[in-house]
Design a protein around this motif. Structure first.
Motif, short mmCIF file in Angstrom:
data_model
loop_
_atom_site.label_atom_id
_atom_site.label_comp_id
_atom_site.label_asym_id
_atom_site.label_seq_id
_atom_site.Cartn_x
_atom_site.Cartn_y
_atom_site.Cartn_z
N VAL A 350 6.37 23.36 30.09
CA VAL A 350 6.12 24.65 30.64
C VAL A 350 5.20 25.70 29.56
O VAL A 350 4.33 26.34 30.28
CB VAL A 350 7.59 25.32 30.97
CG1 VAL A 350 7.35 26.89 31.19
CG2 VAL A 350 8.42 24.75 32.06
N GLU A 351 5.62 25.51 28.46
CA GLU A 351 4.82 26.53 27.45
C GLU A 351 3.33 26.15 27.46
O GLU A 351 2.50 27.00 27.28
CB GLU A 351 5.57 26.49 26.22
CG GLU A 351 7.08 27.28 26.23
CD GLU A 351 7.50 27.18 24.76
OE1 GLU A 351 7.20 26.41 23.86
OE2 GLU A 351 8.71 27.70 24.43
N ASN A 352 3.11 24.77 27.46
CA ASN A 352 1.76 24.13 27.66
C ASN A 352 1.30 24.71 28.96
O ASN A 352 -0.01 25.12 28.90
CB ASN A 352 1.68 22.93 27.43
CG ASN A 352 1.99 22.25 25.97
OD1 ASN A 352 1.80 23.31 25.01
ND2 ASN A 352 2.56 21.22 25.81
N ALA A 353 1.84 24.84 29.89
CA ALA A 353 1.09 25.04 31.22
C ALA A 353 0.91 26.50 31.21
O ALA A 353 0.27 26.77 32.15
CB ALA A 353 2.18 24.50 32.27
N GLN A 354 1.78 27.17 30.74
CA GLN A 354 1.58 28.75 30.70
C GLN A 354 0.24 29.12 29.91
O GLN A 354 -0.03 30.37 30.13
CB GLN A 354 2.94 29.55 30.11
CG GLN A 354 3.89 29.45 31.28
CD GLN A 354 5.07 30.52 30.40
OE1 GLN A 354 5.53 30.35 29.32
NE2 GLN A 354 5.59 31.24 31.30
N SER A 355 -0.22 28.19 29.27
CA SER A 355 -1.51 28.73 28.41
C SER A 355 -2.50 29.11 29.39
O SER A 355 -3.18 28.22 30.06
CB SER A 355 -1.84 27.60 27.46
OG SER A 355 -0.70 27.54 26.60
#
Length: 421
Positions: A350-355
């Motif tokens: 999720v954190e990667n996708a939020q970038s």
């Protein structure tokens, strides 16, 4: 032993998929949704791998293909409707191979989940209060139609009720207390207007100075309406912020009308029809970033837990994958440990996708401030378009880049593959 009861707040993409898979795992599921069942609106969405694999397992891919918008690609235009590059669906085009309107997608998902005798939907219903004991969650539910309140007990509660999640506020506190809403400096409006011949078959996007975009997207070949997106990058627009805070739809429309008035191209038509649009929605784009996605027997998913904003293109994907993972972990651990495992599996993805792409600058690069910046962007677009068409003419499609896709292990077990069928 009776099956565990789960309350899901929100009948959108994440909520309906979670209900579908929990029912397959023999949970008793109640889904509440504040809007009416027949309410269908929203922007276009795309389903890609690995989320596509999940809807295939649900056995609904044929139904989704029937609902595709049929948008054939993306056309960048100027105020005189001159094209600066057409990108056919797929590849690097903003138009995906499986492009649907949010309302059509949620309708298919809701009906698929509702087929199960283990799932009950209650529309025009909201959660008013929530209290947790050691082994239960006691909630007050209000019917917005007749204002009646009933009290029910559940083993678990899942909040899939969006960026402004009521569930999150009841369990964890206000956004101000949590400091969980991170502005990306953009205001948007989505609505539909009567279709005209030029609205089919490509979506058309036009830039205007001061980082304003008008994007018009077809809903379907035989549809009577066209979908419109207004996107304005700006740190603060006081009139819009006040209107958003008050939920004043007329003031929101007036603020956007002022922003886009006199710009040319299709703006006069769009503004006139926007003032009549019944499915108008506007808000400031924010990301949701929480330190933890659950508290004891209550868990969050979708935009309530991690809204990435449309600038990442990952919101729909994360909703589908998140619902799948949460259902999996609850089936494996029918206690709050499931929520810890769910977050452990999904948090980094999720954190990667939020970038936001290009170090967060992508929205500014693709929505220039000045006339010169817009000219430069259009020039680059037409060069890229010519290059793609040249490769296609030379029959070298494998040299063309595809959209990068984040890989994620869905941990599909044989029994789950059979369940969906």
């Amino acid at each position: 032993m009776p099956s565990e009861r789960v309350l899901i707040c929100g009948a959108g993409v994440a909520g309906s998929i979670l209900a579908f898979w929990l029912a397959k795992h023999d949970f008793q599921v109640v889904v509440i949704e504040r809007s009416r069942a027949e309410q269908r609106a929203g922007q276009g969405l795309e389903i890609e791998e690995p989320a596509l694999k999940i809807v295939k397992l649900m056995g609904i891919l044929d139904k989704l293909n029937e609902k595709k918008t049929g948008e054939m690609g993306f056309n960048l235009v100027d105020q005189q409707s001159r094209s600066y590059g057409i990108f056919e669906a797929g590849g690097i085009s903003p138009t995906g191979a499986l492009e649907l309107m949010r309302g059509d997608l949620t309708e298919v998902l809701y009906k698929s989940a509702d087929e199960s005798p283990n799932v009950t939907f209650h529309f025009e219903t909201t959660i008013q209060s929530l209290r947790q004991t050691q082994d239960k969650v006691i909630v007050e539910l209000e019917n917005r139609n007749n204002k009646t309140i009933r009290v029910e007990e559940f083993d678990f509660v899942a909040g899939a009720d969006g960026v402004k999640s009521r569930t999150r506020q009841l369990v964890m506190g206000s956004p101000e207390k949590l400091k969980c809403l991170k502005s990306v400096g953009a205001f948007v409006a989505y609505f539909s207007i009567p279709k005209e011949d030029q609205d089919w078959p490509y979506s058309r996007l036009c830039h205007f100075i001061n980082r304003r975009i008008l994007w018009m997207r077809p809903i379907g070949k035989d549809a009577k309406m066209t979908s419109v997106y207004l996107i304005h990058l700006h740190d603060d627009i006081p009139t819009l912020r006040r209107a958003n805070a008050a939920g004043d739809r007329l003031k929101q429309k007036e603020a956007f009308a002022e922003l886009y008035s006199g710009l040319g191209w299709e703006t006069s038509r769009v503004i006139e029809q926007m003032m009549r649009a019944e499915n108008f929605y506007s808000d400031e784009l924010v990301q949701v970033k929480l330190q933890k996605w659950s508290q004891h027997r209550v868990v969050l998913l979708g935009d309530a837990a991690w809204a990435p904003t449309p600038f990442t293109g990952e919101g729909n994907q994360l909703a589908i994958i998140g619902a799948w993972v949460l259902a999996q972990e609850l089936s494996r651990n029918r206690n709050p440990v499931a929520f810890e495992k769910y977050e452990k599996r999904l948090r980094l993805y999720v954190e990667n996708a939020q970038s936001i792409p290009l170090g967060g600058y992508a929205p500014y690069i693709f929505n220039p401030q000045t006339a010169w910046g817009i000219w430069l962007l259009r020039t680059i677009f037409i060069l890229v378009s010519w290059t793609i068409h040249f490769f296609s003419w030379m029959n070298l499609p494998r040299m063309l880049p595809d959209k990068p896709q984040n890989e994620f292990d869905l941990e599909i077990e044989e029994v789950e593959a059979k369940m969906g069928r």
